[in-house]
Design a protein around this motif. Structure first.
Motif, PDB file in Angstrom:
ATOM      1  N   GLY A   1      -6.102   7.339  -2.251  1.00 17.07           N
ATOM      2  CA  GLY A   1      -7.116   6.785  -1.360  1.00 17.07           C
ATOM      3  C   GLY A   1      -7.817   7.899  -0.599  1.00 17.07           C
ATOM      4  O   GLY A   1      -8.154   8.941  -1.153  1.00 17.07           O
TER       5      GLY A   1
ATOM      6  N   THR B   1      -4.340   3.860   1.017  1.00 16.32           N
ATOM      7  CA  THR B   1      -5.342   3.354   1.955  1.00 16.32           C
ATOM      8  C   THR B   1      -6.687   4.037   1.723  1.00 16.32           C
ATOM      9  O   THR B   1      -6.754   5.256   1.534  1.00 16.32           O
ATOM     10  CB  THR B   1      -4.887   3.604   3.398  1.00 16.32           C
ATOM     11  OG1 THR B   1      -3.578   3.059   3.573  1.00 16.32           O
ATOM     12  CG2 THR B   1      -5.842   2.961   4.383  1.00 16.32           C
ATOM     13  N   THR B   2      -7.757   3.240   1.777  1.00 16.24           N
ATOM     14  CA  THR B   2      -9.100   3.771   1.606  1.00 16.24           C
ATOM     15  C   THR B   2      -9.922   3.482   2.855  1.00 16.24           C
ATOM     16  O   THR B   2     -10.101   2.318   3.240  1.00 16.24           O
ATOM     17  CB  THR B   2      -9.801   3.156   0.380  1.00 16.24           C
ATOM     18  OG1 THR B   2      -9.038   3.462  -0.785  1.00 16.24           O
ATOM     19  CG2 THR B   2     -11.200   3.712   0.214  1.00 16.24           C
TER      20      THR B   2
ATOM     21  N   GLY C   1       0.781  -1.226   0.000  1.00 13.34           N
ATOM     22  CA  GLY C   1       0.000   0.000   0.000  1.00 13.34           C
ATOM     23  C   GLY C   1       0.809   1.270   0.000  1.00 13.34           C
ATOM     24  O   GLY C   1       0.244   2.357  -0.115  1.00 13.34           O
TER      25      GLY C   1
ATOM     26  N   ARG D   1       0.326   6.734   0.616  1.00 15.86           N
ATOM     27  CA  ARG D   1      -0.349   5.446   0.784  1.00 15.86           C
ATOM     28  C   ARG D   1      -1.696   5.497   0.080  1.00 15.86           C
ATOM     29  O   ARG D   1      -2.344   6.543   0.040  1.00 15.86           O
ATOM     30  CB  ARG D   1      -0.535   5.108   2.262  1.00 15.86           C
ATOM     31  CG  ARG D   1       0.769   4.748   2.969  1.00 15.86           C
ATOM     32  CD  ARG D   1       0.516   4.116   4.332  1.00 15.86           C
ATOM     33  NE  ARG D   1       1.754   3.799   5.011  1.00 15.86           N
ATOM     34  CZ  ARG D   1       2.436   2.671   4.815  1.00 15.86           C
ATOM     35  NH1 ARG D   1       1.969   1.769   3.968  1.00 15.86           N
ATOM     36  NH2 ARG D   1       3.557   2.436   5.477  1.00 15.86           N
TER      37      ARG D   1
ATOM     38  N   THR E   1      -6.366   9.111   2.285  1.00 13.27           N
ATOM     39  CA  THR E   1      -5.340   9.531   3.249  1.00 13.27           C
ATOM     40  C   THR E   1      -5.160  11.040   3.289  1.00 13.27           C
ATOM     41  O   THR E   1      -4.803  11.608   4.321  1.00 13.27           O
ATOM     42  CB  THR E   1      -3.991   8.883   2.919  1.00 13.27           C
ATOM     43  OG1 THR E   1      -3.581   9.302   1.597  1.00 13.27           O
ATOM     44  CG2 THR E   1      -4.103   7.365   2.936  1.00 13.27           C
TER      45      THR E   1
END
Length: 322
Positions: free
Chosen positions: A307, A275-276, A199, A273, A309
């Motif tokens: 994402g 990230t979701t 990620g 990143r 973030t």
């Protein structure tokens, strides 16, 4: 490596040789056209609509593998047409599969296009791709060219379909200089393909002094995030250093002046990143970069999948090893 992200709907991009509404050229005695016997070259007209200004007009799939020396090049005829660059020209082992295309700029600014063409089986499996850069397409102008598959991977399934996989377009004045060409600024700015792990995403920026004078950098590259319309992306913090995203060598080094002699390079990096969590994921197709304060901007296309973030880390410039 960063994953390839297709920004265009696959359905509208898919251009099948047997597509409804396509027309097959008449078979001729010299083997050019559709159908035919051994050694003929079926050419299939395509009438599907353009994808972001890019349209495939015909696809050629030989019924037999061509011999060495097959060549191909973009056409440049008619008013307002220019030659596209970077097209494979065929040769030993060339599959002979090719697609004729048009790039039409319906906007108001001169644009440089980069197009990824996917060569696929009838089932949609990608057997290879080619990227073509078409520079300085003026407003209202059309560029025509031809893209070839090149040598297929041994044992690969037969290609029957060509589709437009991805299109990016940037103002011509901000396009990265092509290989071997030094822009008036005397420096060439590019981005690498990036790297990804668990990620975490990292894309490297590379600045080459291709001029005749020393070039001094003053800390961090200046970065602006842009959407598909080249408008600023809101809600993302651009941080100096890692910003706590991850511990990556060099990102949190204190910035120091870097003097690049002619022929030398410097590197920096972007880190994030994908990230979701809660909220709407943010994808950033374009990044405008200035190497230092007051420098001419260069628009890059790293396709940042941020994402939810809301953070992007920017590392300082470091002198690159010889």
């Amino acid at each position: 490596m960063r994953p390839t992200r297709c920004l265009l709907p696959a359905l509208s991009a898919l251009l099948l040789l047997s597509a409804c509404g396509s027309e097959r050229a008449d078979t001729r005695a010299d083997g050019v056209g559709g159908g035919g016997g051994s050694g003929s070259t079926p050419v299939t007209g395509v009438t599907r609509p353009a994808v972001d200004g890019v349209r495939i007009t015909s696809v050629t799939v030989p019924t037999t593998r061509p011999s060495a020396g097959v060549t191909g090049s973009p056409g440049a005829t008619g008013g307002g047409l220019v030659r596209a660059e970077g097209l494979p020209t065929g040769g030993p082992g060339d599959s002979g599969v090719s697609a004729a295309y048009e790039v039409t700029n319906s906007g108001t600014r001169t644009l440089t296009y980069t197009v990824r063409f996917d060569f696929t089986t009838s089932a949609g499996e990608v057997m290879g791709d080619q990227r073509v850069t078409v520079r300085s397409v003026g407003a209202g102008r059309t560029v025509r060219g031809t893209v070839r598959q090149g040598a297929p991977v041994p044992g690969a399934s037969r290609v029957t379909t060509v589709r437009v996989g991805e299109v990016t377009k940037i103002p011509a004045a901000e396009a990265p200089a092509e290989a071997g060409v030094c822009p008036p600024s005397g420096v060439r700015l590019t981005a690498d393909d990036g790297d990804a792990a668990m990620g975490l995403r990292v894309v490297g920026l590379v600045l080459e002094n291709c001029g005749e004078r020393d070039y001094v950098l003053d800390g961090y590259p200046q970065v602006s995030l842009l959407d598909e319309d080249h408008e600023p992306v809101e809600g993302v913090r651009v941080l100096k250093g890692s910003g706590g995203i991850a511990t990556v060598a060099g990102f949190d080094d204190p910035p120091r002046p870097v003097t690049l002699k002619p022929g030398r390079r410097a590197s920096a990096g972007l880190m994030w990143r994908n990230t979701t969590g809660s909220g709407t994921a943010v994808d950033v197709p374009y990044v405008r970069v200035r190497a230092r304060s007051g420098a001419e901007p260069v628009m890059l296309t790293p396709h940042l999948d941020l994402g939810t973030t809301g953070r992007l880390g920017v590392g300082p410039w470091h002198a690159a090893a010889r």
